[in-house]
Scaffold this motif. Structure first.
Motif, short mmCIF file in Angstrom:
data_model
loop_
_atom_site.label_atom_id
_atom_site.label_comp_id
_atom_site.label_asym_id
_atom_site.label_seq_id
_atom_site.Cartn_x
_atom_site.Cartn_y
_atom_site.Cartn_z
N GLU A 83 72.62 48.07 79.70
CA GLU A 83 72.02 46.76 79.44
C GLU A 83 70.56 46.92 79.04
OE1 GLU A 83 73.13 43.78 79.25
OE2 GLU A 83 75.02 43.65 80.36
N ALA A 95 70.48 48.06 75.47
CA ALA A 95 70.82 46.95 74.57
C ALA A 95 69.62 46.03 74.38
CB ALA A 95 72.01 46.17 75.13
N ASP A 96 68.93 45.71 75.48
CA ASP A 96 67.75 44.86 75.37
C ASP A 96 66.65 45.55 74.56
OD1 ASP A 96 68.97 42.92 76.91
OD2 ASP A 96 68.01 43.54 78.79
N GLU A 127 71.39 41.77 62.24
CA GLU A 127 72.77 41.48 62.61
C GLU A 127 73.48 42.74 63.10
OE1 GLU A 127 76.91 39.60 60.72
OE2 GLU A 127 75.14 39.91 59.44
N ALA A 186 72.22 43.74 66.46
CA ALA A 186 72.80 42.87 67.48
C ALA A 186 74.23 43.28 67.80
CB ALA A 186 72.74 41.41 67.01
N GLU A 187 74.98 43.69 66.77
CA GLU A 187 76.35 44.16 67.00
C GLU A 187 76.35 45.46 67.83
OE1 GLU A 187 77.89 44.60 63.08
OE2 GLU A 187 78.24 42.45 62.79
N ALA A 194 74.03 46.33 69.99
CA ALA A 194 73.67 45.95 71.36
C ALA A 194 74.86 45.31 72.07
CB ALA A 194 72.48 44.99 71.33
N GLU A 195 75.61 44.48 71.36
CA GLU A 195 76.78 43.85 71.96
C GLU A 195 77.84 44.89 72.29
OE1 GLU A 195 79.51 41.34 73.58
OE2 GLU A 195 77.36 41.08 73.28
N ARG A 225 76.99 46.22 75.57
CA ARG A 225 77.30 45.26 76.63
C ARG A 225 78.80 45.18 76.89
NH1 ARG A 225 72.80 42.36 73.95
NH2 ARG A 225 71.01 42.57 75.38
N GLN A 226 79.59 45.37 75.84
CA GLN A 226 81.04 45.43 76.03
C GLN A 226 81.42 46.62 76.91
OE1 GLN A 226 83.24 45.35 72.36
NE2 GLN A 226 82.22 43.51 71.62
N ARG A 243 81.20 45.89 80.50
CA ARG A 243 82.27 45.05 81.05
C ARG A 243 83.58 45.82 81.24
NH1 ARG A 243 79.59 41.29 77.46
NH2 ARG A 243 81.09 41.65 75.77
N GLY A 271 85.21 48.58 73.34
CA GLY A 271 83.77 48.58 73.19
C GLY A 271 83.41 49.42 71.99
#
Length: 417
Positions: A33, A36-37, A75, A78-79, A81-82, A85-86, A89, A381
């Protein structure tokens, strides 16, 4: 004797392994995380460095496909970073007990997932791999030594700096992520022969790079593959569905390995629908290179050569061949495919079953685009690559593919007699 850049960084990565082994899943997730930030917080610097690579690539005249892979944007960041984050999870596979048995003598044997160790990653013009590979390695307790191409040097250095900076504020050691900045080819050779320091090499890029690594590495290789992907439109294909799938598979993002490169069409379907489909593709900017039968319907197109059937174009180019049967389509794929992703479009369930059993590929589709062969799309992910081999891992390589296993034997004083 002065240590090389490769050896120094491989040793630093190996020193981080023991620390990583003691890190809990919650700590790994917190670190991901944080990375990602940090990617989003540092996007201006990252994009500025990426701009240097793009300018150099344009000046060098590199292909449109490579420029697409090299390009970062807000963009795409951001993908990325996401994707991290995946991973947060998803469950950490390390420590999972795969098998448990107790012997007659009382020994209890567990088969447990463990990290691979230190991974060497050799890749071309794909700065997103820097983040994906680091994230997967960290989540699974592996350290990683990255060696990207000179064309993405500034981007990779910026991304690695952001990752390591973020890790410094967490319980994960920054030393777990290393970037080899020596761009000499000798550095690649040294990485591939660093037995005892590097546990596995993963190449990701064009066919030339992958084959050089497979043929030259003394460290075990997890082989990723190029994607000469085929779509077979069967005699029983729904015309509207076929059109949507073919256009998506070819034009959505032609510069990636899961894009379609060859279209095989059953002769009966071609008689009514092929000309219209090709005209639709041309409106999307696709260059058609067809067999003699295709050219009878579209005489203005270029005749496909034998080389075209073997080419991963990574561009808005599509080779088209009319076949007399499903069996002929399977024979063509067997001869020219790369075992990556293949698809059949048909309403005939028996034909679909024959295609599944007849095709040797990591991913085989029925009535869907090959563009789904992707770790994110499969729910993994990020991915570290698409494996087209059969040992250890096949298809999109996610978290579980970044592990091996260990037998753990629990006793109470047993001795062998």
């Amino acid at each position: 004797m002065e240590r090389s850049d490769v050896r120094t960084k491989a040793m630093a990565a190996r020193s981080a392994i023991r620390t990583l082994a003691g890190v809990e899943e919650e700590e790994k997730n917190a670190a991901l995380e944080a990375v990602a930030d940090a990617l989003m917080d540092g996007r201006e610097e990252i994009l500025r460095e990426n701009g240097k690579d793009l300018a150099a690539g344009e000046a060098a005249g590199i292909s449109r496909a490579l420029m697409d892979r090299l390009t970062l944007s807000e963009e795409r960041l951001a993908e990325m970073a996401e994707g991290l984050r995946q991973l947060c999870r998803l469950p950490d596979p390390v420590g999972e007990v795969l098998e448990l048995r107790e012997l007659d003598n009382g020994l209890r044997i567990e088969k447990v997932r463990v990290p691979l160790g230190v991974i060497g990653m050799i890749y071309e013009a794909r700065p997103n791999v820097t983040v994906d590979a680091a994230g997967l390695a960290l989540k699974t307790g592996n350290a990683i030594v990255l060696r990207g191409s000179s064309s993405a040097f500034h981007s990779n250095r910026a991304l690695t700096g952001v990752i390591r900076g973020a890790l410094a504020e967490t319980s994960l050691p920054p030393e777990a992520v290393q970037l080899v900045e020596d761009l000499d080819r000798e550095a690649v050779r040294e990485l591939m022969t660093a037995n005892g320091l590097i546990d596995v090499i993963i190449p990701r890029g064009g066919a030339g790079l992958i084959q050089r690594v497979v043929q030259s590495s003394t460290v075990p290789v997890l082989e990723t593959g190029v994607g000469n992907c085929h779509l077979y439109v069967d005699r029983a294909a729904d015309p509207d569905m076929a059109r949507e799938i073919v256009i998506n598979a070819k034009t959505d993002r032609p510069a990636v390995c899961n894009a379609a490169e060859t279209l095989l069409v059953h002769r009966e379907w071609a008689e009514s629908h092929l000309s219209g489909l090709c005209e639709d593709l041309k409106r999307y900017g696709v260059e058609i290179r067809g067999c003699a039968t295709t050219r009878q319907r579209l005489p203005e197109i270029r005749l496909a050569t034998m080389e075209d059937w073997d080419t991963e174009f990574l561009d808005l180019v599509l080779a088209v061949k009319v076949v007399d049967s499903l069996e002929e389509a399977l024979t063509h794929i067997d001869k020219h495919g790369t075992h990556h992703s293949e698809a059949i479009i048909t309403e005939d369930a028996a034909a679909a079953r024959s295609f599944f059993t007849g095709v040797d590929a990591a991913a085989v589709y029925h009535n869907a685009s090959t563009r789904f062969t992707d770790g994110g799309q499969f729910g993994f992910g990020a991915e570290i690559g698409i494996s087209t081999q059969k040992l250890h891992a096949r298809g999109p390589m996610g978290l579980k593919e970044m592990t091996s296993y260990q037998y753990r034997i629990h006793g109470n004083g047993q001795v062998r007699v």
